[in-house]
Scaffold this motif. Structure first.
Motif, short mmCIF file in Angstrom:
data_model
loop_
_atom_site.label_atom_id
_atom_site.label_comp_id
_atom_site.label_asym_id
_atom_site.label_seq_id
_atom_site.Cartn_x
_atom_site.Cartn_y
_atom_site.Cartn_z
N ARG A 1 0.84 -1.18 0.00
CA ARG A 1 0.00 0.00 0.00
C ARG A 1 0.88 1.23 0.00
NH1 ARG A 1 -4.65 2.38 4.08
NH2 ARG A 1 -2.87 3.01 5.36
N LEU A 2 0.70 2.04 -1.01
CA LEU A 2 1.39 3.32 -1.10
C LEU A 2 0.51 4.39 -0.47
CD1 LEU A 2 2.70 3.17 -4.76
CD2 LEU A 2 3.80 2.35 -2.67
N SER A 3 1.16 5.33 0.17
CA SER A 3 0.46 6.46 0.78
C SER A 3 1.00 7.75 0.21
CB SER A 3 0.64 6.45 2.30
OG SER A 3 0.11 5.28 2.88
N CYS A 4 0.15 8.75 0.18
CA CYS A 4 0.54 10.08 -0.26
C CYS A 4 -0.02 11.07 0.75
CB CYS A 4 0.00 10.37 -1.65
SG CYS A 4 0.28 12.05 -2.23
N ALA A 5 0.87 11.71 1.47
CA ALA A 5 0.47 12.74 2.43
C ALA A 5 0.47 14.07 1.71
CB ALA A 5 1.42 12.76 3.61
N ALA A 6 -0.64 14.77 1.80
CA ALA A 6 -0.79 16.04 1.09
C ALA A 6 -0.97 17.18 2.07
CB ALA A 6 -1.99 15.97 0.14
N SER A 7 -0.39 18.30 1.74
CA SER A 7 -0.60 19.50 2.54
C SER A 7 -0.96 20.65 1.61
CB SER A 7 0.65 19.85 3.36
OG SER A 7 1.72 20.14 2.51
N GLY A 8 -1.77 21.57 2.12
CA GLY A 8 -2.21 22.69 1.29
C GLY A 8 -3.65 23.01 1.62
N GLU A 9 -3.99 24.26 1.46
CA GLU A 9 -5.29 24.73 1.93
C GLU A 9 -6.45 24.05 1.21
OE1 GLU A 9 -5.63 28.93 1.66
OE2 GLU A 9 -7.60 29.01 2.63
N PHE A 10 -6.34 23.80 -0.08
CA PHE A 10 -7.48 23.32 -0.85
C PHE A 10 -7.30 21.89 -1.36
CE2 PHE A 10 -9.40 27.33 -0.68
CZ PHE A 10 -8.45 28.30 -0.92
N VAL A 11 -6.31 21.20 -0.83
CA VAL A 11 -5.97 19.90 -1.39
C VAL A 11 -7.13 18.91 -1.32
CG1 VAL A 11 -4.96 18.94 0.72
CG2 VAL A 11 -4.13 18.19 -1.51
N SER A 12 -7.99 19.05 -0.33
CA SER A 12 -9.13 18.13 -0.22
C SER A 12 -10.12 18.30 -1.36
CB SER A 12 -9.84 18.31 1.13
OG SER A 12 -10.40 19.59 1.22
N LYS A 13 -10.01 19.38 -2.10
CA LYS A 13 -10.90 19.63 -3.23
C LYS A 13 -10.27 19.27 -4.58
CE LYS A 13 -14.11 21.38 -0.62
NZ LYS A 13 -15.34 20.59 -0.36
N TYR A 14 -9.04 18.79 -4.54
CA TYR A 14 -8.32 18.49 -5.78
C TYR A 14 -8.56 17.06 -6.24
CZ TYR A 14 -5.38 22.64 -4.91
OH TYR A 14 -4.92 23.91 -4.70
N GLY A 15 -8.61 16.86 -7.54
CA GLY A 15 -8.51 15.52 -8.08
C GLY A 15 -7.09 15.03 -7.86
N MET A 16 -6.94 13.75 -7.64
CA MET A 16 -5.60 13.21 -7.37
C MET A 16 -5.38 11.93 -8.15
SD MET A 16 -5.08 13.95 -3.32
CE MET A 16 -3.29 13.83 -3.45
N GLY A 17 -4.13 11.58 -8.30
CA GLY A 17 -3.83 10.39 -9.07
C GLY A 17 -2.49 9.79 -8.72
N TRP A 18 -2.30 8.58 -9.20
CA TRP A 18 -1.02 7.88 -9.11
C TRP A 18 -0.50 7.65 -10.52
CZ3 TRP A 18 1.67 7.07 -4.74
CH2 TRP A 18 0.98 7.12 -3.51
N PHE A 19 0.76 7.90 -10.70
CA PHE A 19 1.46 7.63 -11.94
C PHE A 19 2.73 6.85 -11.60
CE2 PHE A 19 -0.91 10.31 -14.92
CZ PHE A 19 -1.64 11.07 -14.02
N ARG A 20 3.31 6.25 -12.60
CA ARG A 20 4.56 5.53 -12.37
C ARG A 20 5.48 5.67 -13.56
NH1 ARG A 20 2.26 -0.73 -12.52
NH2 ARG A 20 1.90 -0.84 -14.80
N GLN A 21 6.76 5.51 -13.29
CA GLN A 21 7.75 5.61 -14.35
C GLN A 21 8.81 4.55 -14.13
OE1 GLN A 21 9.50 9.49 -14.88
NE2 GLN A 21 10.09 9.01 -16.99
N ALA A 22 8.93 3.68 -15.10
CA ALA A 22 9.95 2.64 -15.07
C ALA A 22 11.20 3.14 -15.79
CB ALA A 22 9.42 1.38 -15.74
N PRO A 23 12.35 2.57 -15.50
CA PRO A 23 13.59 3.02 -16.16
C PRO A 23 13.47 2.96 -17.68
CG PRO A 23 14.10 1.57 -14.34
CD PRO A 23 12.60 1.52 -14.51
#
Length: 124
Positions: A19-41
């Motif tokens: 399980r990956l986690s992403c801790a977010a900080s910022g005044e409006f972050v709860s209203k943002y769309g969010m996503g996970w991306f990945r990059q392999a070598p």
């Protein structure tokens, strides 16, 4: 403004889970769309999963659909990616991202804020 910090990466055997986690900080972050991306070598950054601001809508890449679950906790400003049935081809640096648009979209160009990434390595 938003700041994002990923955690939870590591070395996992094929077939395992994490399980990956992403801790977010910022005044409006709860209203943002969010996503996970990945990059392999040697490869371009690719979409993994997105979630809209109130968790009503999620979307997954075909490569992880059925093996991944994206979720978020707006009370604590965190987002998660639960992955199971991991394969060696899941090996990559995983990034969380936030968009000032409140929907989640699979295109990285729509994201305004990025974390530094967390390495996931899946061994045979």
């Amino acid at each position: 403004q938003a700041q994002l910090t990923e955690s939870g990466g590591g070395l996992v055997q094929a077939g395992g889970s994490l399980r990956l986690s992403c801790a977010a900080s910022g005044e409006f972050v709860s209203k943002y769309g969010m996503g996970w991306f990945r990059q392999a070598p040697g490869k371009e950054r690719e979409f993994v999963a997105t979630i809209n601001w109130n968790s009503a809508s999620t979307y997954y890449a075909k490569s992880v659909k059925g093996r991944a679950t994206i979720s978020r906790d707006n009370t604590n400003n965190e987002m998660y990616l639960q992955m199971s049935g991991l394969k060696p081809e899941d090996t990559a640096v995983y990034y969380c991202a936030a968009s000032r648009f409140n929907t989640g979209v699979p295109d990285p160009q729509y994201y305004h804020y990025w974390g530094q990434g967390t390495q996931v390595t899946v061994s045979l």
